[in-house]
Design a protein around this motif. Structure first.
Motif, PDB file in Angstrom:
ATOM      1  N   ASN A 132     -13.205  -6.585  14.779  1.00  0.00           N
ATOM      2  CA  ASN A 132     -11.892  -7.460  14.690  1.00  0.00           C
ATOM      3  C   ASN A 132     -11.447  -7.924  13.350  1.00  0.00           C
ATOM      4  O   ASN A 132     -10.869  -9.036  13.399  1.00  0.00           O
ATOM      5  N   THR A 133     -11.499  -7.004  12.425  1.00  0.00           N
ATOM      6  CA  THR A 133     -11.230  -7.237  11.162  1.00  0.00           C
ATOM      7  C   THR A 133     -10.240  -6.029  10.556  1.00  0.00           C
ATOM      8  O   THR A 133     -10.359  -4.892  11.303  1.00  0.00           O
ATOM      9  N   VAL A 134      -9.487  -6.232   9.899  1.00  0.00           N
ATOM     10  CA  VAL A 134      -8.681  -5.029   8.935  1.00  0.00           C
ATOM     11  C   VAL A 134      -9.685  -3.993   8.420  1.00  0.00           C
ATOM     12  O   VAL A 134     -10.553  -4.577   7.754  1.00  0.00           O
ATOM     13  N   MET A 135      -9.612  -2.826   8.895  1.00  0.00           N
ATOM     14  CA  MET A 135     -10.570  -1.748   8.526  1.00  0.00           C
ATOM     15  C   MET A 135     -10.304  -1.605   6.875  1.00  0.00           C
ATOM     16  O   MET A 135      -9.435  -1.815   6.384  1.00  0.00           O
ATOM     17  N   ALA A 136     -11.579  -1.773   6.435  1.00  0.00           N
ATOM     18  CA  ALA A 136     -11.729  -1.862   4.942  1.00  0.00           C
ATOM     19  C   ALA A 136     -11.438  -0.362   4.053  1.00  0.00           C
ATOM     20  O   ALA A 136     -11.677   0.590   4.980  1.00  0.00           O
ATOM     21  N   GLY A 137     -10.751  -0.313   3.205  1.00  0.00           N
ATOM     22  CA  GLY A 137     -10.638   0.941   2.599  1.00  0.00           C
ATOM     23  C   GLY A 137      -9.770   0.653   1.099  1.00  0.00           C
ATOM     24  O   GLY A 137      -9.183  -0.261   1.041  1.00  0.00           O
ATOM     25  N   GLY A 138      -9.993   1.453   0.131  1.00  0.00           N
ATOM     26  CA  GLY A 138      -9.419   1.517  -0.811  1.00  0.00           C
ATOM     27  C   GLY A 138      -7.948   2.369  -1.053  1.00  0.00           C
ATOM     28  O   GLY A 138      -7.864   3.276  -0.291  1.00  0.00           O
ATOM     29  N   SER A 139      -7.256   1.805  -1.785  1.00  0.00           N
ATOM     30  CA  SER A 139      -5.747   2.474  -1.817  1.00  0.00           C
ATOM     31  C   SER A 139      -4.974   2.224  -3.166  1.00  0.00           C
ATOM     32  O   SER A 139      -5.308   1.473  -4.193  1.00  0.00           O
ATOM     33  N   ILE A 140      -4.279   3.073  -3.430  1.00  0.00           N
ATOM     34  CA  ILE A 140      -3.244   3.023  -4.430  1.00  0.00           C
ATOM     35  C   ILE A 140      -2.116   2.263  -3.930  1.00  0.00           C
ATOM     36  O   ILE A 140      -1.359   2.426  -2.973  1.00  0.00           O
TER      37      ILE A 140
ATOM     38  N   LYS B 299      -9.500  16.264  -1.259  1.00  0.00           N
ATOM     39  CA  LYS B 299      -9.246  14.624  -0.934  1.00  0.00           C
ATOM     40  C   LYS B 299      -8.307  14.482  -0.004  1.00  0.00           C
ATOM     41  O   LYS B 299      -7.188  15.068   0.244  1.00  0.00           O
ATOM     42  N   ARG B 300      -8.624  13.788   1.259  1.00  0.00           N
ATOM     43  CA  ARG B 300      -7.871  13.278   2.394  1.00  0.00           C
ATOM     44  C   ARG B 300      -7.419  11.977   2.065  1.00  0.00           C
ATOM     45  O   ARG B 300      -8.112  10.796   1.754  1.00  0.00           O
ATOM     46  N   MET B 301      -6.069  11.381   2.151  1.00  0.00           N
ATOM     47  CA  MET B 301      -5.630  10.333   2.019  1.00  0.00           C
ATOM     48  C   MET B 301      -4.435  10.216   3.149  1.00  0.00           C
ATOM     49  O   MET B 301      -3.869  11.300   3.701  1.00  0.00           O
ATOM     50  N   VAL B 302      -3.683   9.077   3.308  1.00  0.00           N
ATOM     51  CA  VAL B 302      -2.871   8.767   4.186  1.00  0.00           C
ATOM     52  C   VAL B 302      -1.712   8.304   3.318  1.00  0.00           C
ATOM     53  O   VAL B 302      -1.761   7.189   2.593  1.00  0.00           O
ATOM     54  N   ARG B 303      -0.634   8.492   3.399  1.00  0.00           N
ATOM     55  CA  ARG B 303       0.815   7.973   2.816  1.00  0.00           C
ATOM     56  C   ARG B 303       1.358   6.985   3.858  1.00  0.00           C
ATOM     57  O   ARG B 303       1.485   7.406   5.195  1.00  0.00           O
ATOM     58  N   VAL B 304       1.346   5.877   3.378  1.00  0.00           N
ATOM     59  CA  VAL B 304       1.646   4.748   4.437  1.00  0.00           C
ATOM     60  C   VAL B 304       3.257   4.603   4.077  1.00  0.00           C
ATOM     61  O   VAL B 304       3.790   4.751   3.177  1.00  0.00           O
TER      62      VAL B 304
ATOM     63  N   THR C  26       1.098  -1.039  -0.112  1.00  0.00           N
ATOM     64  CA  THR C  26       0.043  -0.014   0.091  1.00  0.00           C
ATOM     65  C   THR C  26       0.841   1.305   0.167  1.00  0.00           C
ATOM     66  O   THR C  26       1.769   1.374   0.786  1.00  0.00           O
ATOM     67  N   ARG C  27       0.508   2.131  -0.850  1.00  0.00           N
ATOM     68  CA  ARG C  27       1.209   3.713  -0.888  1.00  0.00           C
ATOM     69  C   ARG C  27       0.328   4.492  -0.218  1.00  0.00           C
ATOM     70  O   ARG C  27       0.980   5.314   0.474  1.00  0.00           O
ATOM     71  N   TYR C  28      -0.811   4.627  -0.699  1.00  0.00           N
ATOM     72  CA  TYR C  28      -1.709   5.760  -0.402  1.00  0.00           C
ATOM     73  C   TYR C  28      -3.165   5.194   0.039  1.00  0.00           C
ATOM     74  O   TYR C  28      -3.878   4.700  -0.820  1.00  0.00           O
ATOM     75  N   ILE C  29      -3.628   5.317   1.249  1.00  0.00           N
ATOM     76  CA  ILE C  29      -4.933   5.002   1.561  1.00  0.00           C
ATOM     77  C   ILE C  29      -5.892   6.007   1.368  1.00  0.00           C
ATOM     78  O   ILE C  29      -5.768   7.020   1.613  1.00  0.00           O
ATOM     79  N   SER C  30      -7.093   5.765   0.789  1.00  0.00           N
ATOM     80  CA  SER C  30      -8.129   6.779   0.566  1.00  0.00           C
ATOM     81  C   SER C  30      -8.973   6.674   1.733  1.00  0.00           C
ATOM     82  O   SER C  30      -9.593   5.556   2.243  1.00  0.00           O
ATOM     83  N   LEU C  31      -9.197   8.106   2.201  1.00  0.00           N
ATOM     84  CA  LEU C  31     -10.259   8.192   3.297  1.00  0.00           C
ATOM     85  C   LEU C  31     -11.585   8.891   2.929  1.00  0.00           C
ATOM     86  O   LEU C  31     -11.485   9.865   2.056  1.00  0.00           O
ATOM     87  N   ASP C  32     -12.585   8.305   3.101  1.00  0.00           N
ATOM     88  CA  ASP C  32     -13.796   8.491   2.748  1.00  0.00           C
ATOM     89  C   ASP C  32     -14.899   8.620   3.631  1.00  0.00           C
ATOM     90  O   ASP C  32     -14.977   7.774   4.431  1.00  0.00           O
TER      91      ASP C  32
END
Length: 333
Positions: free
Chosen positions: A68-76, A328-333, A43-49
């Motif tokens: 108790n699961t990995v939080m879902a989300g799209g990413s580049i 657009k808000r995103m997280v750089r991993v 993962t490089r960038y996680i999309s926050l929506d």
């Protein structure tokens, strides 16, 4: 890859009220091994929506996110290893990787993306946000030159692009946003004709003043009381593109839904249509050509809000739901 840690953000508890940091936990997981037909991606960038929060309530256009699961989300993400011929290490893809460093994802669920700089544009103007704005406004709202277009959550990732496309199409554009600074940004930087601060508490009065000839197209990102205010000001045969309902996602829903439904819809012969961007993906090439042309010419400005560090993803989503972001808000991993 077994000697490499895989940081993962888990949703440890589904919130019944406001989303908080206590609902998440970061753990160290193992890097998965891709099976036949799968691809291992980094993962490089996680999309926050805002949709991230909606998925916690239950199934929507995708399965609900469970505790108790990995939080879902799209990413580049970048391909690390591949068990398919269509993708190779180094390729850039978009997909639902979840909030983690590494994911093994079926290749059929990944979209290969062009390599470009900045890569962040693949999540904003050339990603789901830009395509949602494009198709929702032009294919659902169907604005005509000279009409009045109103968009809520106008300083957000989708709304900020909707308003600019409406201006490109020759419309009178009014944005609804929270706070004077955001409203000033919409008019001074993005070219909106007017902006209404819903935090002032007089949304209907301010909208009526900003749109004396009524509203022809309303692009709805929030639902609730703002949708109700816009319904009252819609012109006959107006169109409402229902993209989201941010006001209903986090915390306790409002005591009542928008009043005037279906009465105003019938009397004014309104078209009110919900949509999901995936409905239009077969037309994405033409949409991207337009978006790229507008960005290159300076007609469409790109605003991105990049947060560093996967550990900050929960805080960044909570802030987005509170309206902290511009664009657009995103997280750089």
């Amino acid at each position: 890859m077994s000697d490499t840690a895989n940081r993962q953000i888990l949703l440890v508890e589904k919130p019944t009220g406001k989303l908080g940091l206590e609902h998440f936990q970061m753990v160290q997981g193992a890097v998965p091994e891709p099976k036949d037909g799968e691809v291992l991606v980094r993962t490089r960038y996680i999309s926050l929506d805002a949709a991230n929060r909606a998925w916690m309530h239950g199934a929507t256009y995708r399965a609900a996110v469970e505790a108790n699961t990995v939080m879902a989300g799209g990413s580049i993400a970048e391909v690390v290893a591949s068990k398919v011929s269509s993708l190779a290490p180094g390729d850039i893809v978009f997909g639902d990787t979840g909030w983690q460093d590494y994911a093994a994802v079926p290749a059929k669920h990944l979209n290969k993306m062009p390599k470009m700089e900045p890569m962040t544009h693949l999540l904003s103007v050339y990603g789901i946000a830009g395509l949602t704005a494009y198709f929702g406004l032009l294919h659902v709202g169907k604005p005509k030159q000279g009409e009045t277009v109103v968009v809520s959550a106008a300083a957000g990732s989708v709304g900020s692009i909707v308003g600019q496309i409406a201006k490109i199409k020759g419309c009178n554009v009014i944005g609804i946003a929270g706070g004077k600074d955001k409203c000033q940004w919409l008019t001074s930087e993005l070219g909106f004709d007017a902006a209404v601060d819903y935090k002032d508490g007089a949304t209907f009065k301010a909208l009526r003043s900003a749109a004396p000839k009524g509203i022809d197209v309303y692009f709805d990102n929030v639902g609730g009381e703002i949708l109700e205010a816009c319904l009252s000001l819609m012109n006959n045969r107006g169109r409402i593109a229902c993209c989201g309902a941010i006001s209903q996602y986090d915390g306790v829903p409002s005591a009542h839904g928008p009043r005037g439904v279906p009465g105003l819809i019938v009397v004014k012969r309104l078209v009110m249509q919900g949509f999901i961007v995936m409905d239009f993906m077969d037309q994405s090439a033409a949409a991207l050509a337009d978006l790229q042309s507008w960005v290159a010419s300076g007609k469409l400005k790109v605003q991105e809000d990049v947060i560093d560090g996967i550990e900050n993803t929960p805080k960044a989503l909570i802030g987005l739901l509170a309206g902290e972001n511009r664009g657009k808000r995103m997280v750089r991993v």
